[in-house]
Enzyme design. Structure first.
Site, short mmCIF file in Angstrom:
data_model
loop_
_atom_site.label_atom_id
_atom_site.label_comp_id
_atom_site.label_asym_id
_atom_site.label_seq_id
_atom_site.Cartn_x
_atom_site.Cartn_y
_atom_site.Cartn_z
N CYS A 1 54.98 -47.54 -40.23
CA CYS A 1 55.90 -46.59 -40.84
C CYS A 1 55.45 -45.16 -40.57
O CYS A 1 54.28 -44.82 -40.71
CB CYS A 1 56.01 -46.85 -42.33
SG CYS A 1 56.66 -48.49 -42.72
N ASP B 1 54.23 -55.36 -45.57
CA ASP B 1 54.58 -54.85 -46.90
C ASP B 1 56.07 -54.55 -47.00
O ASP B 1 56.69 -54.78 -48.03
CB ASP B 1 53.78 -53.57 -47.18
CG ASP B 1 52.36 -53.87 -47.62
OD1 ASP B 1 51.90 -55.00 -47.37
OD2 ASP B 1 51.71 -52.99 -48.20
N LYS C 1 47.50 -53.32 -45.11
CA LYS C 1 46.30 -54.03 -45.57
C LYS C 1 45.40 -54.44 -44.42
O LYS C 1 44.21 -54.71 -44.63
CB LYS C 1 46.69 -55.27 -46.39
CG LYS C 1 47.64 -54.98 -47.53
CD LYS C 1 47.14 -53.86 -48.42
CE LYS C 1 48.17 -53.46 -49.45
NZ LYS C 1 49.39 -52.86 -48.90
N SER D 1 54.01 -47.86 -53.02
CA SER D 1 53.95 -47.71 -51.57
C SER D 1 53.52 -46.30 -51.23
O SER D 1 53.72 -45.36 -52.00
CB SER D 1 55.32 -47.99 -50.97
OG SER D 1 55.41 -47.50 -49.65
#
Length: 610
Positions: A249, A136, A179, A526
């Protein structure tokens, strides 16, 4: 049929044989079930009991391993190094989304090896395969982002197809990014074969000018450069230091939100969501998961025994208590669908409004996943919620025990500030709110963490028909305080693919406009987004939802506390404008994105494909 009096499992077989006639004691001796999972309360089973248990655990793989007619199939297996003992054992798929496209998935091949060791040591035959994973972060802000949500369906489908084709008996699924986590959990629920989920782990925070930073700081810095409050040299320094190693992240963004869900829903081992990607702890988790899946196979526990309504409510409760990503709403609806559990946006809203916010996690708070791991991880949060009566303690998990049993010995450290006690929460309600009104009659999602005093807004619409046009306007400093930025035709069908808008939201925040601008989209945000941002507006513009009727200058008002989102137009005005509306031509007429646009449903039911 040729038989021998004594057979050794490593002895080469130069003839076609009926495995049902192979000496059973030789099989059991090779498998070693006597010493492994067949022990029950310290008693070794009889040979007959052991053989029966093995046969029962080969739920589907016997279809490709047993009988004269399967000699060609066994020949293929021997070409991959399997012997008779391996073929006789239960087959366990070890599916990962490993690739070199994103740091989130970079170590999954290593972790898969540890999971395979756990499977082998516990009496199973592991078979590794991989699916795709879209980054992403690297796809963000351009046309490539349209592939992101599509990849969730491809991951679920590809795992299902591999397990179906090869008739594997159980599954260990390893994933590391936004995902790939929900896609893997969807596959586990859909297949309903004994399975365990393993998260690839979070990245460590970077350091910049004496403080911890994440990738979101880099996105926001782009806006600061445009605003003249940061130099390009400083941006470069930040870029070089924000992501020090492999992993997802670091804040409570989408990957860590869904990792927390995997543990709270009972499909991942307790304490497995928070350890860093790099390190022995993560390897131990993978190994233990390989062991656990054989126990589930032995006990006959399947994912839908675990992913019940109560477990899904637990997952939502934990995620909103952490201030998790708005993407939770999209993914938990899809997971519930695969688990055959009815769930709506209203359910998510009700759970969030009654659940206290306990953890101060980025982007709306102060801490990253590493900080949460240092104090005990997700079990610390879950124990507080359980003691407060917010969790279903009798929900089953992949340990074979209940949530309450798993959390029995968890202790709270009063000296830390990452997680609050349930009696002293950060706020009395959770991080997500569902809003409705004439602009979003089927609902939209808002994350309210960090918005104390900023949950209402009223202002003129600035309307854009794509993310690209919006970002250009933001970078050109065309957005003013008080504006309501509307980004449409970015929904599941209209995008297609429902792009995330982190580049836009981060630029707005970086320019210092975060508290003073409302952003509304039928696309997504996000997990790193913060500020007053409304996503998943349904129905989307591409199917003629009311958002398609909005014009520049229209007044839009939101009250997140009241759960309302409206454009100040009458029903007749909206109807009249939509009577003149024509559906735009699709962006893609062939290929995966075109196929997805034809199959995908609305965001308010999880953007699933039917």
């Amino acid at each position: 049929m040729h038989q021998t009096e004594k057979y050794t499992c490593d002895q080469p077989m130069n003839f076609i044989f009926d495995s049902s006639l192979l000496p059973r004691d030789a099989i059991i001796e090779c498998i070693g079930f006597n010493q492994k999972i067949m022990k029950d309360k310290g008693n070794t089973p009889t040979m007959t009991e052991a053989v029966s248990q093995i046969d029962q655990m080969k739920l589907r793989s016997h279809e490709v391993t047993e009988g004269v007619e399967r000699a060609p199939h066994r020949a293929f297996m021997r070409a991959m190094g399997l012997n008779d003992a391996d073929i006789r054992k239960p087959f366990v798929g070890v599916a990962s989304t490993w690739n070199e496209a994103t740091p989130c998935n970079l170590r999954l091949d290593v972790l898969a090896d540890f999971a395979k060791q756990g499977v082998s040591e516990s009496g199973g035959t592991p078979r590794e395969f991989v699916s795709i994973a879209v980054s992403d972060g690297i796809a963000m802000g351009h046309e490539g982002m349209k592939a992101s949500l599509v990849s969730r369906e491809v991951i679920a489908d590809s795992i299902e197809l591999m397990m179906h084709a090869h008739r594997y008996d159980a599954l260990v699924a390893l994933a590391g990014c936004d995902k790939s986590l929900p896609g893997s959990l969807m596959a586990l629920a859909r297949l309903n074969l004994p399975g365990v989920f393993v998260y690839g782990g979070s990245i460590q925070p970077g350091r910049f000018h004496g403080r911890d930073v994440t990738i979101v700081d880099v996105y926001e810095a782009v806006g600061k450069v445009a605003a003249g409050t940061m130099t390009e040299a400083e941006l470069y320094e930040l870029e070089c230091n924000a992501c020090p190693a492999a992993g997802s992240c670091g804040g409570m963004f989408t990957a860590n939100t869904m990792a927390s869900v995997s543990e709270a829903i009972g499909m991942a081992l307790p304490g497995s969501a928070s350890p860093m990607c790099v390190g022995k702890t993560r390897e131990d988790v993978a190994h233990a998961s390989g062991v656990a899946v054989l126990n589930l196979l032995k006990l006959g526990i399947r994912p839908r025994d675990i992913m019940t309504r109560e477990a899904i409510e637990n997952a939502i409760t934990v995620a909103v208590s952490l201030g998790g990503s708005t993407n939770l709403a999209l993914h938990i609806l899809a997971i519930a669908h695969e688990a055959q559990v009815p769930l709506t946006l209203n359910d998510i809203d009700q759970i969030s409004r009654r659940t206290p916010l306990l953890a101060s996690m980025k982007p709306g708070g102060l801490y990253v996943m590493q900080d949460l791991d240092r104090i005990g991880g997700i079990p610390i949060v879950m124990k507080q919620l359980l003691d407060g009566g917010f969790l279903h303690g009798d929900a089953l998990t992949v340990t074979g025990k209940t949530i309450a049993e798993n959390l029995r010995d968890v202790k709270f450290d009063p000296g830390q500030s990452v997680v609050h006690r349930v009696t002293d929460p950060i706020s009395k309600s959770g991080g997500l709110v569902i809003v409705r009104g004439n602009l979003a009659p089927d609902g939209a999602v808002v994350k309210v963490v960090g918005l104390e005093g900023h949950t209402r807004h009223r202002g003129p619409a600035r309307v854009f028909d794509s993310e690209d046009a919006t970002f250009a306007a933001v970078q050109n400093r065309e957005i003013q305080k008080g504006d309501v930025v509307v980004i449409r035709y970015e929904g599941p069908k209209g995008g297609p693919g429902m792009r995330e808008m982190l580049a836009v939201t981060a630029a707005i925040v970086g320019q210092g406009l975060g508290p003073d601008v409302l952003l509304i989209t039928d696309g997504r945000f996000s997990g790193g987004t913060h500020g007053l941002m409304v996503g998943h507006v349904a129905p989307e513009a591409y199917v003629g939802g009311p958002i398609a009727a909005v014009r520049g200058g229209d007044i839009i008002a939101i009250d997140a506390d009241a759960g309302t989102l409206n454009v100040e137009l009458s029903d007749e005005q909206i109807k009249q404008r939509l009577s003149d509306w024509k559906q735009p031509a699709p962006h893609y007429k062939t290929g995966a994105l075109a196929k997805y646009a034809r199959l995908v449903t609305s965001a308010d039911v999880g953007a699933i494909c039917q």
